[in-house]
Each structure stands twice: as C-alpha cells, then as structure tokens.
Motif scaffolding. Structure first.
Motif, short mmCIF file in Angstrom:
data_model
loop_
_atom_site.label_atom_id
_atom_site.label_comp_id
_atom_site.label_asym_id
_atom_site.label_seq_id
_atom_site.Cartn_x
_atom_site.Cartn_y
_atom_site.Cartn_z
N PRO A 172 0.82 -1.21 0.00
CA PRO A 172 0.00 0.00 0.00
C PRO A 172 0.86 1.27 0.00
CG PRO A 172 -0.82 -1.57 1.60
CD PRO A 172 0.47 -2.12 1.09
N ARG A 204 3.96 1.65 -1.24
CA ARG A 204 4.50 1.80 -2.59
C ARG A 204 3.44 2.34 -3.54
NH1 ARG A 204 6.30 -3.64 -2.43
NH2 ARG A 204 8.37 -3.77 -1.50
N ALA A 248 8.67 -8.21 -9.55
CA ALA A 248 7.63 -8.91 -8.78
C ALA A 248 6.84 -7.93 -7.94
CB ALA A 248 8.26 -9.98 -7.90
N ASP A 249 7.52 -6.93 -7.36
CA ASP A 249 6.81 -5.91 -6.58
C ASP A 249 6.00 -5.01 -7.48
OD1 ASP A 249 7.90 -6.84 -4.20
OD2 ASP A 249 9.65 -5.54 -4.35
N ASP A 287 2.75 -6.57 -8.28
CA ASP A 287 1.78 -6.46 -7.19
C ASP A 287 1.10 -5.10 -7.19
OD1 ASP A 287 2.35 -8.99 -6.39
OD2 ASP A 287 3.71 -8.42 -4.77
N ARG A 293 -3.08 -3.53 -8.27
CA ARG A 293 -3.96 -2.83 -7.33
C ARG A 293 -4.40 -1.45 -7.81
NH1 ARG A 293 -3.01 -5.21 -1.73
NH2 ARG A 293 -3.99 -3.36 -0.90
N GLY A 342 -6.68 -13.07 -7.58
CA GLY A 342 -6.68 -12.52 -6.24
C GLY A 342 -8.06 -12.54 -5.62
N TYR A 343 -8.13 -12.30 -4.31
CA TYR A 343 -9.43 -12.29 -3.63
C TYR A 343 -10.25 -11.10 -4.12
CZ TYR A 343 -12.90 -11.81 0.07
OH TYR A 343 -14.08 -11.67 0.75
N PHE A 344 -9.65 -9.91 -4.05
CA PHE A 344 -10.40 -8.71 -4.41
C PHE A 344 -10.50 -8.52 -5.91
CE2 PHE A 344 -9.19 -7.32 -0.06
CZ PHE A 344 -10.47 -7.20 0.42
N SER A 345 -9.50 -9.03 -6.65
CA SER A 345 -9.48 -8.73 -8.09
C SER A 345 -10.46 -9.60 -8.87
CB SER A 345 -8.06 -8.90 -8.64
OG SER A 345 -7.64 -10.23 -8.45
N THR A 346 -11.04 -10.62 -8.23
CA THR A 346 -12.03 -11.43 -8.92
C THR A 346 -13.40 -10.79 -8.77
OG1 THR A 346 -10.75 -13.32 -8.15
CG2 THR A 346 -12.86 -13.79 -9.18
#
Lengths: 455, 455
Positions: free
Chosen positions: A9, A11, A37-38, A41, A45, A277-281
């Motif tokens: 968050p 970043r 990789a970062d 992520d 978001r 992801g949980y939220f991205s679905t």
C-alpha cells in the motif's frame, strides 16, 4: 528484508502521488528501482489509467517481466489498454515459456491474433511450447542454459560458461550433450570450478543424469526437485535429445499453486485461472464458480430429507430423537474430515496407494472404534445430564460409535477411489464425505433408535 | 527420471534380499549407488534389524545425511539401536542446523545427553542454533557459503571462490562483507564470471542486499525467496553482521511443510512432528492427536441440542420441520467452508488483511445473498415437490438465504479474527465455522418458522 520494509500500500500510494504531481514522465526513475515482482503487485492494485502509465514507463524487458507476473484479470486488462505495437514489443521481450502461459491461460481467445503480432521466429518458439499440454515439464522448461561438449578441457569449459553467462541466468548446472544433442552428463558449476584446468569434461561430469520427459506433470517434476534438492531438471525427449531445463524458481511456483488448489478444494471451491486474487475477482464470477458445487451438495443433501421422512413416525413419537441429529452428523463429518485430510496428504506424498486399501481400512476401523468409544462416553454423560432416559442416551452413544467408525472408513476409501479414478482426492473427498456421512449417519442413528426403543 | 524408474518397494525388496543372502557386508556397494533421500525413504520402511545394518553399511557422512532426512519415529529408533560411538560419529558428520533440528524435534528428551557425545566445537555450533526459536531463519540458516571482501579484484575473487567451492555447495551467490563482517553486498556467481578480471568486487556487487533477521518466521523467508526468485537469503543481526544464509532447498521443504499443515488443519488434525508418515505413526498416537479437537467440536456441537430443545414445541407440532435440519445446516456449512478457504489463501498470500474487514464483509454479504437466493429457489421447488404446504416451503427457502448470508459473513470474519489473534487461520476456522453455523443456523431457521407458521 529491505523489500519488506515498504509494504505494497505504501508503494502504491507513493507511485500514485508521483503520477498525480508529475504525470507519466515522473514514474520512470521511481519504478526503475523496484523489483518486477513488486511492480506486478502494485500494477494489480492501481486504477486502469495508472496501470497503463506504469507499463509505458518501464523498459520493455522489465514490462514483459511484470506482465508475466500479473494475475489474469490485470493481464487481460493491460492487453486491452495498450496498443498493438506496445503489446507486440512486450511479448517479444518475454521468454517463450512465459508468453505461452500468458496466451494460453490469460487470453486464450486472442491467442492467434497476438501470435500474429510476433516476428516469425518468436512466434514459432511460442507455438512449440503451446504444443505441450498445460502444467507439464514441456510448458515450464526454458531453453536458456549452458551446453558443454564432453571433450572440452575444464579450462575451455569455464571459458564457454563465462561467455554464455552474459545471456543466461541458469549457469549453476551445465549440461553435457553429444554431437546429436543427446544429454550425456551434468556438471554442477561448483565441480567445474574445482576441476584441474586440463581435465576433460567427460572425466568429471556426472554421467547418466536424471531427466524428465516433456509430458510429465509439473507436480511430479516438483517432487523430484524437492527429493534431490536440485536447482534444475533437464527435459529430454524419447531419444535422449535435450529439450530444455526446468528451474527451481518455477518449481516453487508449482508447489504453491498446487497447495492453493488443495486448500480451495477442501472448501469445495474449484480453482480459477492462475493466481486470481481475492479482491481482483469480480463478485459475480466468484458466485458463478461457487454455486455449482453448492448445488451438487444441496441436491445430494436432499437425501437426508428423504431419510428423515422414512422415519417420520419414530421422530413423531420421540421428538427428543431429533434434538441429537445435528450433533451426531456433525461428529461423523468431523471424524471423516480428519481421515480425509490425513489420506490426502498421504496420497500426495506417495506414501499411501490403492494397493494399501486393506491396511488403511483396518487402521481406520480400529481408529474409528477408539475415537467413537471415547466420544460415546461424552455423549452418554451429556444425554443423561439433560435428563433423557437411559435407553435414549444409549441410542445416542451407540450411534456415535457406529457413525465414527463408518465415517472413518469411508473417509479413508473415498480419497483412494478418487485417486484411482484420476480425480483430485482433495477436491472430491472433502465435500462428498460430509454429504455421504449425513445421509448414512442418520440412517444408522434411526435404525439403532428403532431397535433399542422398540419404535 | 532415472531415480523414478525404480520405485521404493522395488528398492526395498532388492536391499532386503541382498541382506538375507550376503548379510551386512553385501549392502555397502548397493547402497553407495543410491541418493541419501532415497535411502532415507527405504530406511523408514524396513525392519529394525535392517535399518541398523543399512546405517552401519554407509559412510558416516552419507549416514548423517540419511538420518537428517528420516522421519521422527525412524530417527528415534535408529538412535536407540546404534551405539554411542556410532551416534556420535553420525552427529559429528551432520551440519549444525540438521543436528539442531534432530535434537530439538526428534529426541528433545535426549538433547543434553547427545550434545555431550560431541566434540566441544561441534556442540557449541549446535547450541548456537538451538538458541533460535524453531521454524525461524536462524534455525534454517547454514554458515557454509563464500565470503568476499569488497576490495578484491574479480580475478582474486574468482580464485577465492574456486578455493572455497571444495568445501561448500553454496557458491551461486557470494556475500561481500566489510572488515567488521557486516554484509555490504552480494555477487551472483554469474556476475563474477562475466566481470572483467581487474574490476573490483565493490564495483560490480549489488549493494545494500535484502536480508532477514534470524528470528524471522520461516514462512516469511519462504515468501521472500519465492517473490524474488532467490537461490538464498542472507541472515543478519541487528548491527548488520552476517550470520548465515538460508538456501532454496530448505525453503522448498518449508513450503511443503506449511502446505501439509494447512491441509491437515482443514480436517482439524493438529500437525505432528516433522513429516510423520501415515503408516509409520502408531495408531494410538493418531487417536490421541485427533480426539482433542473432536471433543472440543463435540462439546460446542452440543449447543445444537440446546437450541433444538428450546424449540421442542415447534418441532413437536410440525414434525416436517425436523426433516430439513441436516440439509439446512449442511448448506450453511458448505457455504461457510468455501468462504473460509478463499479467505485462508487470501491471508496466506498477504492480499487480505484485517483492515480490509469492511470491504470483505460487504463482498461476502453480497455473495451470500446471491448464492442463498439461487439455492433458495432450488429449496422451494424441492420442498413443494415433496408435497409440503407453501408456508413450510417458504420457511425453508427463506432460511436458506439467511443461513447462506450469515455463514458467508462469519466465514469471512473468523479467519481475519484468527489472524489478528495470531492463531493459524486454517486450523481455527474450518472446524469453528461448521460448529458455529450449526447452532446459529438452527436458531435462524426455527425463528423464521415460528414467525411464518405462527407456532
């Protein structure tokens, strides 16, 4: 670790505020300090506009790495937001194995179209990967590694490694091939470093190395890498020709992917595309994915209604019988779930196989009787404490023993059967056991009641 | 792969028959061809006499590797079967980190006695590891790696690596330390190989490398290794002094260990000592381990009996109400289990945190209403089909919606709460959800029945 000091968050906010203040131009230097990789992520978001700006601010090689790591939704979105020439450049900078995975798992419907954007050579390399089934060694393998010839001296070999190290990261194990490109040995770089300059590769290589065929399942590859603490596994075709290698970082991803699927399977959630992801679905997709299993379980669950209807007169004459229904089937389900999870791991690690069914059953019947006996004492005491007559308390206690033994046994057999039918034991067993134990457990309970209470 | 062509049972038989025919003397050449990891698998399966003979037939260094890989029961047995001088030789040949794990997890009660068998230097090294809590970076780390000084030229550094490569396998990443042994950089071996001979290490090392503190949990170390595709992670103390490194092979073992625990946790089976096998665990120990959770669940499950007793008059006047009890609480449990498994993975991957509770709840209430609505239609049709009157069918359908929404919500909140209380979300959530949903779901159902049927 340094990378961990700054959370996602933080970043994300920093990147968003730089973008607001300075526009896309300000992003370059900031993003260049971050690990792909970062970056992936964060890209997952942020808002679409910033997703697009971030990808554009990255060097194409880094952008390709990021795109290979983002989840399906983000990847699809990005491929829609960017222009054809940008997409083509990103795919061009991606390894053929990453490009194949993206085309196959993230945007299967655009596979041909996107392959058309690539130069012929690259497209051919990607098609070669797509020819192997998903989740096999052939899909995971890379062709970037160092080949040596057996007649080279250690000095010459080291020179070659130093030359090739510029192009490939995979220099930790060197692969020795004959003139027909057949794998004849491996040389850990460490061994090459300590070999006397004049010695020949053939003299210090490990001959007849282990290899896998390209069609081998990725989970099996992972098990071998783990068992022997390898950094990479060579992939060879029937005739022994070396096709590529699977490296340990991809193997770790496989291990985690399979673990995720097992955990989701235990909750009867079919797993989706690569690391959603949980939220991205989107919520509707979650519902669509979950409702199928729920309906199947609901329909098999209606069996319990039929069972209870058959015993309507018993339930009518002793209402107290119904009070213990949830407790009994719950206990049966819990016992069965324990057995299932032990079995699923035993099968996954290869210790338990179908031919062990007899031994397993013996063990679980014994265990069920013991567990059931202990719980029956608790049940007897509890039922009497509530003021129930001894016969009813006995019915409950005997049912606990019977249900525990029964559910322990089917909890052991279902995973073995699933394995035999080549179904995923984790996915099939956990939901089936509860439903089966519910209907059969009720029957056992009410039959015992009928016999003891003379109903 | 070659290692896979011959399965464990085949190897086991071959070894047993050689032992019968030629005695212990015949074992040496046969065992020398096998990988320690495969030897460990066989040792676990054979009779005690052969276990002992196999360990004695191996060179002490190989024997030490095998002993470090066998499961707890086999390790304990072997340490009992072998004489003190044999045990001392095996421990002497073991790495301090493996010896510490063995003493701590396999034979904690003999820790002091066995440490006494070791030479002072070795014993001190093992004690150093034991000072760190189990399952932390400090426990996993090895001290065998290559150190470089920043002022060396590439040529000098490569010379040093070649010298040290004889003693350590971990040459893929080289660690640069200053005169106070503080970590100042890392050099992938590949980079050293491609650096011009005269360039100084300080000029091509990656400065300010990521590192972990020794007390960091092993799962966090594993996540970092995966995220950044590392081959090893340095472990440093507060002041930056380099203590050791954690290598990727140990990280893979951690990933699998944690996955096993998650799967077992979903079946409410507390995990045992390091990789206990299905068959190698005595049945009484299995029962003892399982009965605790079963009793806890049984006791909480008795809540359902109390709930039903309170509604005795309703159940007495409409017996058909009791027919739907297992179906309703089963559906609630299934829905809750799906949410729990999604949440557990979301938490494990770090995507979902407690501060997201509001968003999560909103999502799951919405999803629960949708799923419940769809299942309610099925329930309504089914109840009417069985010839139940419309009001009862409505009670069942409305209860399905309410129970699904409710269990979806607590299925989301329990894992978050567990995480907050520093309990394992997988272990706590799966069993708790069923039990909680059972009692509360019944209350919801019977309250709805009371209201609609005017009981």
């Amino acid at each position: 670790m340094r990378g961990g000091e700054e959370s996602e968050p933080v970043r994300e906010e920093r990147i968003a505020s730089v973008y607001q203040a300075q526009g896309a131009a300000g992003l370059g230097p900031l993003l260049a300090q971050m690990h792909p990789a970062d970056l992936a992520d964060v890209v997952e978001r942020v808002e679409p506009e910033l997703k697009q700006a971030m990808l554009r601010a990255l060097a194409p090689a880094t952008g390709a790495e990021v795109l290979a790591e983002t989840n399906t939704d983000t990847t699809r979105q990005l491929l829609g937001l960017l222009g054809p020439s940008e997409v083509s450049s990103l795919l061009h900078h991606m390894s053929p194995e990453d490009a194949a995975q993206l085309l196959d798992e993230d945007v299967p419907e655009r596979q041909q179209e996107l392959l058309g954007l690539l130069a012929e050579e690259k497209a051919a390399a990607v098609r070669l990967r797509l020819a192997y089934p998903p989740r096999t060694a052939g899909r995971l393998m890379t062709r970037r590694f160092v080949r040596l010839e057996p007649h080279l001296s250690a000095e010459q070999a080291l020179f070659q490694v130093r030359q090739q190290a510029r192009e490939t990261e995979n220099v930790h194990v060197l692969y020795v091939v004959d003139e027909e490109d057949r794998l004849v040995g491996v040389v850990p770089l460490r061994v090459l470093l300590t070999a006397p300059d004049g010695q020949r590769v053939a003299d210090f290589m490990e001959p007849e190395p282990e290899s896998v065929r390209p069609e081998v399942d990725q989970e099996e590859v992972a098990q071998r890498v783990m068992q022997y603490d390898l950094l990479s596994v060579p992939v060879t075709e029937e005739a022994g020709r070396l096709l590529g290698i699977v490296t340990v970082d991809d193997v770790m991803d496989v291990l985690v992917q399979e673990a995720t699927e097992d955990v989701l399977a235990f909750g009867s959630v079919p797993s989706g595309a690569k690391d959603e992801g949980y939220f991205s679905t989107p919520i509707l997709r979650t519902v669509r994915r979950r409702v199928g299993w729920l309906l199947v379980l609901f329909v098999t669950g209606t069996l319990t209604v039929n069972v209870l209807e058959r015993f309507a007169s018993e339930l009518d004459s002793v209402v107290a019988l119904s009070f213990f229904i949830p407790l009994l089937i719950g206990t049966g389900g819990n016992t069965g779930a324990q057995t299932v999870s032990t079995m699923v791991r035993g099968i996954a690690t290869g210790e338990v196989q179908l031919r062990d069914a007899g031994r397993v059953l013996l063990r679980e019947v014994g265990g069920g009787l013991l567990l059931g006996g202990l719980l029956a004492l608790a049940a007897l005491a509890f039922a009497l404490m509530l003021g129930n007559p001894m016969p009813l308390a006995l019915v409950v206690a005997l049912s606990v023993v019977a249900v525990c033994t029964w559910s322990n046994s089917i909890g052991a057999l279902i995973p073995l059967l699933a394995q035999r039918l080549r179904l995923d034991p984790a996915l099939v067993s956990a939901p089936l056991i509860t439903t089966l134990v519910d209907a059969t457990g009720l029957t056992i309970y009410l039959l015992i009641a009928r016999a003891i209470l003379h109903l």
